[in-house]
Design an enzyme around this catalytic site. Structure first.
Site, PDB file in Angstrom:
ATOM      1  N   CYS A  15       3.044   5.496  -1.865  1.00  0.00           N
ATOM      2  CA  CYS A  15       3.714   6.897  -1.618  1.00  0.00           C
ATOM      3  C   CYS A  15       4.348   7.513  -1.705  1.00  0.00           C
ATOM      4  O   CYS A  15       3.313   8.461  -2.659  1.00  0.00           O
ATOM      5  CB  CYS A  15       3.507   5.562  -0.391  1.00  0.00           C
ATOM      6  SG  CYS A  15       2.983   6.289   1.593  1.00  0.00           S
ATOM      7  N   LYS A  34      10.891   1.530  -3.558  1.00  0.00           N
ATOM      8  CA  LYS A  34      10.846   1.991  -3.898  1.00  0.00           C
ATOM      9  C   LYS A  34      12.204   2.370  -3.487  1.00  0.00           C
ATOM     10  O   LYS A  34      12.967   2.215  -3.058  1.00  0.00           O
ATOM     11  CB  LYS A  34      10.156   1.822  -1.709  1.00  0.00           C
ATOM     12  CG  LYS A  34       9.951   3.913  -1.855  1.00  0.00           C
ATOM     13  CD  LYS A  34       8.699   2.900  -0.126  1.00  0.00           C
ATOM     14  CE  LYS A  34       8.089   4.377  -0.131  1.00  0.00           C
ATOM     15  NZ  LYS A  34       7.588   3.745   1.367  1.00  0.00           N
ATOM     16  N   GLU A  86       0.210  -0.979  -0.621  1.00  0.00           N
ATOM     17  CA  GLU A  86       1.765  -1.044   0.100  1.00  0.00           C
ATOM     18  C   GLU A  86       1.816  -2.380   1.022  1.00  0.00           C
ATOM     19  O   GLU A  86       1.244  -2.215   1.730  1.00  0.00           O
ATOM     20  CB  GLU A  86       2.261   0.574  -0.193  1.00  0.00           C
ATOM     21  CG  GLU A  86       3.693   1.029   0.615  1.00  0.00           C
ATOM     22  CD  GLU A  86       3.970   1.827   1.060  1.00  0.00           C
ATOM     23  OE1 GLU A  86       4.976   1.764   1.167  1.00  0.00           O
ATOM     24  OE2 GLU A  86       3.205   2.554   1.595  1.00  0.00           O
TER      25      GLU A  86
END
Length: 302
Positions: free
Chosen positions: A167, A133, A44
């Site tokens: 994540c 995200k 990430e």
């Protein structure tokens, strides 16, 4: 069905230096190619680094000028999509006939907003697309905007259907279901979570999705930050800000490589794609084990 090699890079970026980190990425890609890797994942926001320990001069109700300058430094070292960096990465993927995915902080030149983004590149040397995200976690919302359903994507390739989430998106059941519904076979999970409990999440993803899972994290310490930022890091954080924990898991929850902690490294696992069929004999979240007559699932892709 055939055997392929999955891999992920757990490394230390040259924090806040886009150009030097990109060169490090290219070095790791070459190392992976020497191992005949077919699908390769980086962590990430590897470019220009996940900003663990930084507060950008913020507390509730207050910001500092120094914090705004830190944000500008982060913005200046973030990646335009598409742009020079994506062209270089696409060329590298094509050179080694590798499916490549890498987490970056993306900068939008129109709005000046930053996004936590996962980039995808084909073995033919093409930039395929990106996932932003959906929900930055906690203090991440200071630096990253929210993505939308239009980037809940996966890509068919000669190595299978590849897609993933970033994540703590992997704690969002409906986000995961959007991946399963797309038929993801190689599930990518770049992260900044290095807790032992994250390993359970990776095994659960594999079992729930009946897919291969590649979990990938960075390894870095306070000492890896540039000099102008070292004394700005939160005092209550340990010296090791991210200890890694990268891992590769089979569709039946078997850990094939890792977890790797407290060092840089390349994890690889040769896998048999026939396991995808075998694992779905008794469970398939978007197929025979689904109940569309009971549950109504829809993704807003606008």
């Amino acid at each position: 069905m055939k055997k392929i090699t999955l891999a992920c890079v757990q490394a230390t970026p040259v924090l806040m230096d886009k150009e030097k980190t990109l060169q490090k990425v290219l070095t790791w890609i070459e190392k992976a190619a020497e191992k005949n890797v077919d699908v390769l994942l980086f962590p990430e926001s590897f470019i220009p680094a996940y900003p663990a320990g930084m507060d950008f001069g913020t507390v509730v109700g207050s910001r500092t000028e120094e914090g705004r300058r830190q944000f500008q430094q982060y913005w200046e070292n973030s990646v335009e999509v598409p742009g020079n960096e994506t062209a270089i990465l696409a060329e590298a993927a094509g050179k080694y006939e590798m499916f490549l995915a890498i987490g970056v902080t993306e900068r939008d030149l129109t709005t000046k907003t930053l996004y936590c983004t996962l980039l995808y590149f084909s073995p033919q040397g093409e930039f395929l697309g990106k996932h932003r995200k959906l929900k930055p976690t906690a203090a991440e919302r200071i630096i990253w905007g929210e993505g939308d359903g239009s980037t809940l994507v996966s890509f068919d390739s000669i190595f299978g259907n590849v897609g993933g989430l970033i994540c703590w998106e992997n704690y969002m059941p409906l986000a995961r279901m959007s991946m399963y519904e797309r038929g993801v076979e190689i599930y990518l999970a770049p992260t900044a979570d290095s807790r032992d409990t994250w390993q359970s999440t990776m095994v659960h993803l594999a079992l729930e999705g009946r897919c291969f899972v590649i979990g990938c994290n960075q390894f870095f310490t306070k000492s890896d930050f540039p000099e102008n930022l070292k004394d700005k890091l939160a005092n209550d954080r340990p010296e090791v800000l991210s200890r890694g924990g990268s891992v590769i898991v089979s569709p039946l929850g078997k850990v094939l490589a890792g977890p790797l902690f407290d060092q840089e490294g390349l994890l690889t696992a040769e896998v048999d794609l026939a396991e995808l069929i075998q694992a779905r004999m008794d469970f398939d979240p978007a197929g025979h084990y689904n109940r569309p007559d009971v549950f109504d699932f829809r993704v807003n892709k606008s």
